[in-house]
Design a protein around this motif. Structure first.
Motif, PDB file in Angstrom:
ATOM      1  N   LEU A  25       0.925  -1.223  -0.337  1.00  0.00           N
ATOM      2  CA  LEU A  25      -0.189   0.167  -0.079  1.00  0.00           C
ATOM      3  C   LEU A  25       0.784   0.694   0.004  1.00  0.00           C
ATOM      4  O   LEU A  25       0.438   2.456  -0.307  1.00  0.00           O
ATOM      5  CB  LEU A  25      -1.195  -0.293   1.220  1.00  0.00           C
ATOM      6  N   VAL A  26       2.142   1.116   0.538  1.00  0.00           N
ATOM      7  CA  VAL A  26       2.964   2.516   0.037  1.00  0.00           C
ATOM      8  C   VAL A  26       3.800   2.416  -0.830  1.00  0.00           C
ATOM      9  O   VAL A  26       4.101   2.182  -2.011  1.00  0.00           O
ATOM     10  CB  VAL A  26       4.508   1.995   1.137  1.00  0.00           C
ATOM     11  N   PRO A  27       3.160   4.000  -0.945  1.00  0.00           N
ATOM     12  CA  PRO A  27       3.191   4.535  -2.332  1.00  0.00           C
ATOM     13  C   PRO A  27       4.680   4.572  -3.412  1.00  0.00           C
ATOM     14  O   PRO A  27       4.613   3.913  -4.536  1.00  0.00           O
ATOM     15  CB  PRO A  27       2.782   6.089  -2.810  1.00  0.00           C
ATOM     16  N   THR A  28       5.534   4.678  -3.092  1.00  0.00           N
ATOM     17  CA  THR A  28       6.802   4.369  -3.258  1.00  0.00           C
ATOM     18  C   THR A  28       8.113   3.600  -2.254  1.00  0.00           C
ATOM     19  O   THR A  28       8.095   3.810  -1.633  1.00  0.00           O
ATOM     20  CB  THR A  28       7.834   6.267  -3.621  1.00  0.00           C
ATOM     21  N   GLY A  29       8.991   3.484  -3.408  1.00  0.00           N
ATOM     22  CA  GLY A  29      10.340   2.599  -2.546  1.00  0.00           C
ATOM     23  C   GLY A  29      10.988   3.640  -1.502  1.00  0.00           C
ATOM     24  O   GLY A  29      11.385   2.904  -0.431  1.00  0.00           O
ATOM     25  N   LYS A  30      10.742   4.538  -1.823  1.00  0.00           N
ATOM     26  CA  LYS A  30      11.776   5.715  -0.284  1.00  0.00           C
ATOM     27  C   LYS A  30      10.870   4.959   0.884  1.00  0.00           C
ATOM     28  O   LYS A  30      11.574   4.754   1.799  1.00  0.00           O
ATOM     29  CB  LYS A  30      11.386   7.100  -0.524  1.00  0.00           C
ATOM     30  N   TYR A  31       9.625   5.439   1.270  1.00  0.00           N
ATOM     31  CA  TYR A  31       8.475   5.231   1.990  1.00  0.00           C
ATOM     32  C   TYR A  31       8.750   3.415   2.422  1.00  0.00           C
ATOM     33  O   TYR A  31       8.827   3.067   3.450  1.00  0.00           O
ATOM     34  CB  TYR A  31       7.399   6.387   2.142  1.00  0.00           C
ATOM     35  N   GLN A  32       9.179   3.123   1.489  1.00  0.00           N
ATOM     36  CA  GLN A  32       9.583   0.618   1.880  1.00  0.00           C
ATOM     37  C   GLN A  32      10.102   0.655   2.633  1.00  0.00           C
ATOM     38  O   GLN A  32      10.075  -0.251   3.522  1.00  0.00           O
ATOM     39  CB  GLN A  32       9.266   0.593   0.523  1.00  0.00           C
ATOM     40  N   ARG A  33      11.500   1.638   2.302  1.00  0.00           N
ATOM     41  CA  ARG A  33      12.085   0.825   3.125  1.00  0.00           C
ATOM     42  C   ARG A  33      12.337   1.415   4.093  1.00  0.00           C
ATOM     43  O   ARG A  33      12.470   1.447   5.666  1.00  0.00           O
ATOM     44  CB  ARG A  33      13.388   1.844   2.720  1.00  0.00           C
ATOM     45  N   TYR A  34      11.423   2.761   4.879  1.00  0.00           N
ATOM     46  CA  TYR A  34      11.183   2.960   6.590  1.00  0.00           C
ATOM     47  C   TYR A  34      10.449   2.178   6.907  1.00  0.00           C
ATOM     48  O   TYR A  34      10.123   1.521   8.327  1.00  0.00           O
ATOM     49  CB  TYR A  34      10.248   4.360   6.551  1.00  0.00           C
ATOM     50  N   VAL A  35       9.353   1.697   6.203  1.00  0.00           N
ATOM     51  CA  VAL A  35       8.231   0.589   6.494  1.00  0.00           C
ATOM     52  C   VAL A  35       8.808  -0.080   7.081  1.00  0.00           C
ATOM     53  O   VAL A  35       8.826  -1.642   8.182  1.00  0.00           O
ATOM     54  CB  VAL A  35       6.875   1.004   5.340  1.00  0.00           C
ATOM     55  N   ARG A  36       9.556  -0.958   6.244  1.00  0.00           N
ATOM     56  CA  ARG A  36      10.173  -2.215   6.314  1.00  0.00           C
ATOM     57  C   ARG A  36      11.127  -1.615   7.748  1.00  0.00           C
ATOM     58  O   ARG A  36      11.179  -2.936   8.697  1.00  0.00           O
ATOM     59  CB  ARG A  36      11.186  -2.313   5.085  1.00  0.00           C
ATOM     60  N   PHE A  37      11.826  -1.334   8.041  1.00  0.00           N
ATOM     61  CA  PHE A  37      13.442  -1.092   8.575  1.00  0.00           C
ATOM     62  C   PHE A  37      11.841  -0.742  11.160  1.00  0.00           C
ATOM     63  O   PHE A  37      12.554  -1.569  11.808  1.00  0.00           O
ATOM     64  CB  PHE A  37      13.406   1.082   8.592  1.00  0.00           C
ATOM     65  N   PHE A  38      11.009   0.003  10.069  1.00  0.00           N
ATOM     66  CA  PHE A  38       9.847   0.686  11.712  1.00  0.00           C
ATOM     67  C   PHE A  38       9.409  -1.490  12.344  1.00  0.00           C
ATOM     68  O   PHE A  38       9.170  -1.504  13.356  1.00  0.00           O
ATOM     69  CB  PHE A  38       8.804   1.091  11.224  1.00  0.00           C
ATOM     70  N   MET A  39       8.797  -2.022  10.255  1.00  0.00           N
ATOM     71  CA  MET A  39       8.222  -3.521  10.897  1.00  0.00           C
ATOM     72  C   MET A  39       9.075  -4.603  11.531  1.00  0.00           C
ATOM     73  O   MET A  39       8.582  -5.295  12.442  1.00  0.00           O
ATOM     74  CB  MET A  39       8.367  -4.130  10.091  1.00  0.00           C
ATOM     75  N   GLY A  40      10.676  -4.573  10.686  1.00  0.00           N
ATOM     76  CA  GLY A  40      11.645  -5.085  11.401  1.00  0.00           C
ATOM     77  C   GLY A  40      11.923  -4.728  12.877  1.00  0.00           C
ATOM     78  O   GLY A  40      11.944  -5.864  13.712  1.00  0.00           O
ATOM     79  N   LEU A  41      12.038  -3.805  13.361  1.00  0.00           N
ATOM     80  CA  LEU A  41      12.180  -3.568  15.224  1.00  0.00           C
ATOM     81  C   LEU A  41      10.836  -4.784  15.604  1.00  0.00           C
ATOM     82  O   LEU A  41      10.971  -4.777  16.527  1.00  0.00           O
ATOM     83  CB  LEU A  41      12.088  -1.532  15.314  1.00  0.00           C
ATOM     84  N   LEU A  42       9.859  -4.153  15.097  1.00  0.00           N
ATOM     85  CA  LEU A  42       7.783  -4.807  15.427  1.00  0.00           C
ATOM     86  C   LEU A  42       8.633  -5.827  15.891  1.00  0.00           C
ATOM     87  O   LEU A  42       8.403  -6.974  16.828  1.00  0.00           O
ATOM     88  CB  LEU A  42       7.293  -4.047  15.301  1.00  0.00           C
TER      89      LEU A  42
END
Length: 104
Positions: A25-42
């Motif tokens: 659902l995240v629009p660009t690859g730039k934001y996907q990196r941040y989502v993956r990082f945050f979800m990795g922490l979780l």
């Protein structure tokens, strides 16, 4: 014991499904990196929690995270305030010096 392991694996599976859905659902690859990082922490917290509950440390983990977060937030806001105050006074000095030199 089996029930606890089953519920833990079930939570991990649901988390992974939500992670995959959120990444799509995240629009660009730039934001996907941040989502993956945050979800990795979780995910790391989710993986560590059962081990900490065995060691009876699970109750103190959120408290220690919140206290560290509050300390960081306080120090960060103080730093921002100091920077803002310095910039404000620099601007005031410049404007007052300009007025003084104009009057000369």
């Amino acid at each position: 014991m089996k029930e606890a392991i089953y519920s833990w694996i079930k939570c991990l599976a649901i988390f992974y499904i939500l992670l995959t859905m959120l990444i799509h659902l995240v629009p660009t690859g730039k934001y996907q990196r941040y989502v993956r990082f945050f979800m990795g922490l979780l995910l790391m917290v989710m993986l560590i929690t059962p081990m900490l509950s065995i060691l009876e440390k699970a109750k103190t983990l959120p408290e220690s995270f919140s206290s560290l977060y509050q300390q960081e937030e306080k120090s960060g806001s103080l730093l921002i305030w100091k920077i803002f105050r310095k910039a404000f006074w620099k601007k005031v000095w410049r404007s007052s010096l300009r007025k003084i030199f104009r009057n000369l």
